[in-house]
Design a protein around this motif. Sequence first.
Motif, PDB file in Angstrom:
ATOM      1  N   GLU A   1       0.840  -1.202   0.000  1.00 22.10           N
ATOM      2  CA  GLU A   1       0.000   0.000   0.000  1.00 22.10           C
ATOM      3  C   GLU A   1       0.877   1.256   0.000  1.00 22.10           C
ATOM      4  OE1 GLU A   1      -2.595   1.853   3.413  1.00 22.10           O
ATOM      5  OE2 GLU A   1      -3.642   0.131   2.520  1.00 22.10           O
ATOM      6  N   TRP A   2       1.945   1.253   0.806  1.00 18.58           N
ATOM      7  CA  TRP A   2       2.870   2.380   0.858  1.00 18.58           C
ATOM      8  C   TRP A   2       3.503   2.598  -0.515  1.00 18.58           C
ATOM      9  CZ3 TRP A   2       8.104   2.568  -0.197  1.00 18.58           C
ATOM     10  CH2 TRP A   2       8.745   3.774   0.123  1.00 18.58           C
ATOM     11  N   LEU A   3       3.929   1.502  -1.173  1.00 22.76           N
ATOM     12  CA  LEU A   3       4.545   1.622  -2.487  1.00 22.76           C
ATOM     13  C   LEU A   3       3.572   2.227  -3.495  1.00 22.76           C
ATOM     14  CD1 LEU A   3       6.987   1.169  -4.300  1.00 22.76           C
ATOM     15  CD2 LEU A   3       6.154  -1.148  -4.711  1.00 22.76           C
ATOM     16  N   HIS A   4       2.320   1.786  -3.486  1.00 24.56           N
ATOM     17  CA  HIS A   4       1.314   2.355  -4.391  1.00 24.56           C
ATOM     18  C   HIS A   4       1.120   3.844  -4.116  1.00 24.56           C
ATOM     19  CE1 HIS A   4      -0.150  -1.007  -6.728  1.00 24.56           C
ATOM     20  NE2 HIS A   4      -0.106  -1.763  -5.644  1.00 24.56           N
ATOM     21  N   GLU A   5       1.130   4.227  -2.844  1.00 24.32           N
ATOM     22  CA  GLU A   5       0.979   5.642  -2.496  1.00 24.32           C
ATOM     23  C   GLU A   5       2.152   6.465  -3.026  1.00 24.32           C
ATOM     24  OE1 GLU A   5       0.619   5.596   1.758  1.00 24.32           O
ATOM     25  OE2 GLU A   5      -1.401   4.762   1.690  1.00 24.32           O
ATOM     26  N   GLU A   6       3.356   5.934  -2.888  1.00 27.22           N
ATOM     27  CA  GLU A   6       4.544   6.646  -3.362  1.00 27.22           C
ATOM     28  C   GLU A   6       4.560   6.737  -4.891  1.00 27.22           C
ATOM     29  OE1 GLU A   6       6.689   8.409  -1.542  1.00 27.22           O
ATOM     30  OE2 GLU A   6       5.412   7.843   0.148  1.00 27.22           O
ATOM     31  N   ILE A   7       4.167   5.682  -5.558  1.00 31.21           N
ATOM     32  CA  ILE A   7       4.104   5.700  -7.026  1.00 31.21           C
ATOM     33  C   ILE A   7       3.096   6.750  -7.486  1.00 31.21           C
ATOM     34  CG2 ILE A   7       3.412   4.377  -9.068  1.00 31.21           C
ATOM     35  CD1 ILE A   7       4.619   1.881  -7.662  1.00 31.21           C
ATOM     36  N   ALA A   8       1.988   6.849  -6.775  1.00 29.06           N
ATOM     37  CA  ALA A   8       0.953   7.819  -7.135  1.00 29.06           C
ATOM     38  C   ALA A   8       1.447   9.262  -7.025  1.00 29.06           C
ATOM     39  CB  ALA A   8      -0.272   7.619  -6.252  1.00 29.06           C
TER      40      ALA A   8
ATOM     41  N   VAL B   1       6.356  10.423 -15.887  1.00 28.20           N
ATOM     42  CA  VAL B   1       7.500   9.683 -16.437  1.00 28.20           C
ATOM     43  C   VAL B   1       8.051   8.717 -15.389  1.00 28.20           C
ATOM     44  CG1 VAL B   1       9.847   9.870 -17.348  1.00 28.20           C
ATOM     45  CG2 VAL B   1       8.099  11.502 -18.076  1.00 28.20           C
ATOM     46  N   ASP B   2       8.268   9.213 -14.168  1.00 31.07           N
ATOM     47  CA  ASP B   2       8.787   8.346 -13.105  1.00 31.07           C
ATOM     48  C   ASP B   2       7.787   7.241 -12.758  1.00 31.07           C
ATOM     49  OD1 ASP B   2      11.078   9.832 -13.035  1.00 31.07           O
ATOM     50  OD2 ASP B   2      10.618  10.879 -11.166  1.00 31.07           O
ATOM     51  N   ARG B   3       6.524   7.587 -12.767  1.00 40.61           N
ATOM     52  CA  ARG B   3       5.482   6.592 -12.483  1.00 40.61           C
ATOM     53  C   ARG B   3       5.492   5.496 -13.545  1.00 40.61           C
ATOM     54  NH1 ARG B   3      -0.449   8.919 -11.847  1.00 40.61           N
ATOM     55  NH2 ARG B   3       0.780  10.371 -10.651  1.00 40.61           N
ATOM     56  N   SER B   4       5.561   5.899 -14.786  1.00 38.20           N
ATOM     57  CA  SER B   4       5.598   4.925 -15.880  1.00 38.20           C
ATOM     58  C   SER B   4       6.845   4.056 -15.789  1.00 38.20           C
ATOM     59  CB  SER B   4       5.587   5.644 -17.232  1.00 38.20           C
ATOM     60  OG  SER B   4       4.442   6.437 -17.364  1.00 38.20           O
ATOM     61  N   LEU B   5       7.964   4.678 -15.524  1.00 40.32           N
ATOM     62  CA  LEU B   5       9.226   3.949 -15.412  1.00 40.32           C
ATOM     63  C   LEU B   5       9.176   2.948 -14.261  1.00 40.32           C
ATOM     64  CD1 LEU B   5      12.084   3.553 -16.442  1.00 40.32           C
ATOM     65  CD2 LEU B   5      12.795   5.443 -14.983  1.00 40.32           C
ATOM     66  N   THR B   6       8.626   3.353 -13.135  1.00 42.56           N
ATOM     67  CA  THR B   6       8.515   2.457 -11.978  1.00 42.56           C
ATOM     68  C   THR B   6       7.645   1.261 -12.304  1.00 42.56           C
ATOM     69  OG1 THR B   6       8.812   4.339 -10.483  1.00 42.56           O
ATOM     70  CG2 THR B   6       7.873   2.332  -9.536  1.00 42.56           C
ATOM     71  N   LEU B   7       6.538   1.498 -12.981  1.00 41.75           N
ATOM     72  CA  LEU B   7       5.660   0.382 -13.361  1.00 41.75           C
ATOM     73  C   LEU B   7       6.374  -0.584 -14.302  1.00 41.75           C
ATOM     74  CD1 LEU B   7       2.306   2.271 -13.929  1.00 41.75           C
ATOM     75  CD2 LEU B   7       2.889   0.762 -12.035  1.00 41.75           C
ATOM     76  N   LEU B   8       7.102  -0.043 -15.252  1.00 39.36           N
ATOM     77  CA  LEU B   8       7.849  -0.894 -16.182  1.00 39.36           C
ATOM     78  C   LEU B   8       8.920  -1.695 -15.450  1.00 39.36           C
ATOM     79  CD1 LEU B   8       8.192   1.653 -19.111  1.00 39.36           C
ATOM     80  CD2 LEU B   8       6.783  -0.402 -19.101  1.00 39.36           C
ATOM     81  N   LEU B   9       9.583  -1.069 -14.499  1.00 37.88           N
ATOM     82  CA  LEU B   9      10.597  -1.752 -13.702  1.00 37.88           C
ATOM     83  C   LEU B   9       9.966  -2.881 -12.897  1.00 37.88           C
ATOM     84  CD1 LEU B   9      13.551  -1.825 -12.707  1.00 37.88           C
ATOM     85  CD2 LEU B   9      12.875  -0.215 -10.913  1.00 37.88           C
ATOM     86  N   LEU B  10       8.853  -2.599 -12.250  1.00 39.34           N
ATOM     87  CA  LEU B  10       8.162  -3.627 -11.467  1.00 39.34           C
ATOM     88  C   LEU B  10       7.644  -4.766 -12.340  1.00 39.34           C
ATOM     89  CD1 LEU B  10       6.188  -1.375  -8.969  1.00 39.34           C
ATOM     90  CD2 LEU B  10       8.203  -2.793  -8.477  1.00 39.34           C
ATOM     91  N   GLU B  11       7.366  -4.448 -13.587  1.00 44.46           N
ATOM     92  CA  GLU B  11       6.891  -5.464 -14.522  1.00 44.46           C
ATOM     93  C   GLU B  11       8.031  -6.347 -15.010  1.00 44.46           C
ATOM     94  OE1 GLU B  11       3.986  -7.525 -16.399  1.00 44.46           O
ATOM     95  OE2 GLU B  11       3.683  -5.840 -15.046  1.00 44.46           O
ATOM     96  N   GLY B  12       9.278  -5.916 -14.776  1.00 45.86           N
ATOM     97  CA  GLY B  12      10.428  -6.718 -15.170  1.00 45.86           C
ATOM     98  C   GLY B  12      10.911  -6.453 -16.585  1.00 45.86           C
ATOM     99  N   CYS B  13      10.552  -5.306 -17.135  1.00 52.07           N
ATOM    100  CA  CYS B  13      10.994  -4.960 -18.489  1.00 52.07           C
ATOM    101  C   CYS B  13      12.487  -4.664 -18.499  1.00 52.07           C
ATOM    102  CB  CYS B  13      10.232  -3.733 -18.990  1.00 52.07           C
ATOM    103  SG  CYS B  13       8.489  -4.018 -19.259  1.00 52.07           S
ATOM    104  N   SER B  14      13.115  -4.931 -19.627  1.00 47.33           N
ATOM    105  CA  SER B  14      14.534  -4.615 -19.795  1.00 47.33           C
ATOM    106  C   SER B  14      14.684  -3.108 -20.023  1.00 47.33           C
ATOM    107  CB  SER B  14      15.104  -5.376 -20.993  1.00 47.33           C
ATOM    108  OG  SER B  14      14.565  -4.860 -22.202  1.00 47.33           O
ATOM    109  N   TYR B  15      15.914  -2.618 -19.870  1.00 37.90           N
ATOM    110  CA  TYR B  15      16.176  -1.208 -20.128  1.00 37.90           C
ATOM    111  C   TYR B  15      15.826  -0.858 -21.570  1.00 37.90           C
ATOM    112  CZ  TYR B  15      18.680  -0.381 -15.711  1.00 37.90           C
ATOM    113  OH  TYR B  15      19.010  -0.216 -14.393  1.00 37.90           O
TER     114      TYR B  15
END
Length: 170
Positions: A107-114, A119-133
């Motif tokens: 819940e804390w992580l979702h709050e921080e992402i929000a 750009v940072d939000r999108s990047l964080t989601l992609l990172l959490l999804e396991g996408c490559s650079y």
Amino acid sequence: MNDDQQRQIFDWWVKEHRGLLFKIVHAYAFSAHDRDDLFQEIITQVWNSIPRFRGESRVTTWLYRVALNSSLSWTRKERRHRGRTEVLDEHAPVLREPVPPQNRRLEWLHEEIAKMDHVDRSLTLLLLEGCSYREMADILGVSENNIGVKINRLKARLIEKSKETTAHEL
């Protein structure tokens, strides 16, 4: 492409990538009503985008682009609209017992992402999804080096905020 082919592709994409779409929805919409609206908007845009998909990128890359662009557009539209309306979710019945959070750290992580910019939000989601650079760079339209720098800064910022939160909770 005929309607049956489009329907098959749509059904397969939504079935295979539903989790990805919900992660994006949760990062951009914060009430149940808004999440429903945003998910509907994304699904509509996915349907409309199928004839334009040429297979030059992976389906996940395409869906991320469609979902992120839809989310950003929806957020801008909602911001303009919110100023003229009252949010009903804020007036939910007072007698309803609050539901305890399932996982406070998540819940804390979702709050921080929000709180992050888009750009940072999108990047964080992609990172959490396991996408490559490389995949992140393709989706966001920036260099792989830029992705690496941004990820390191995001991690450092989240670690610092985590320490602050932990210190305040003790």
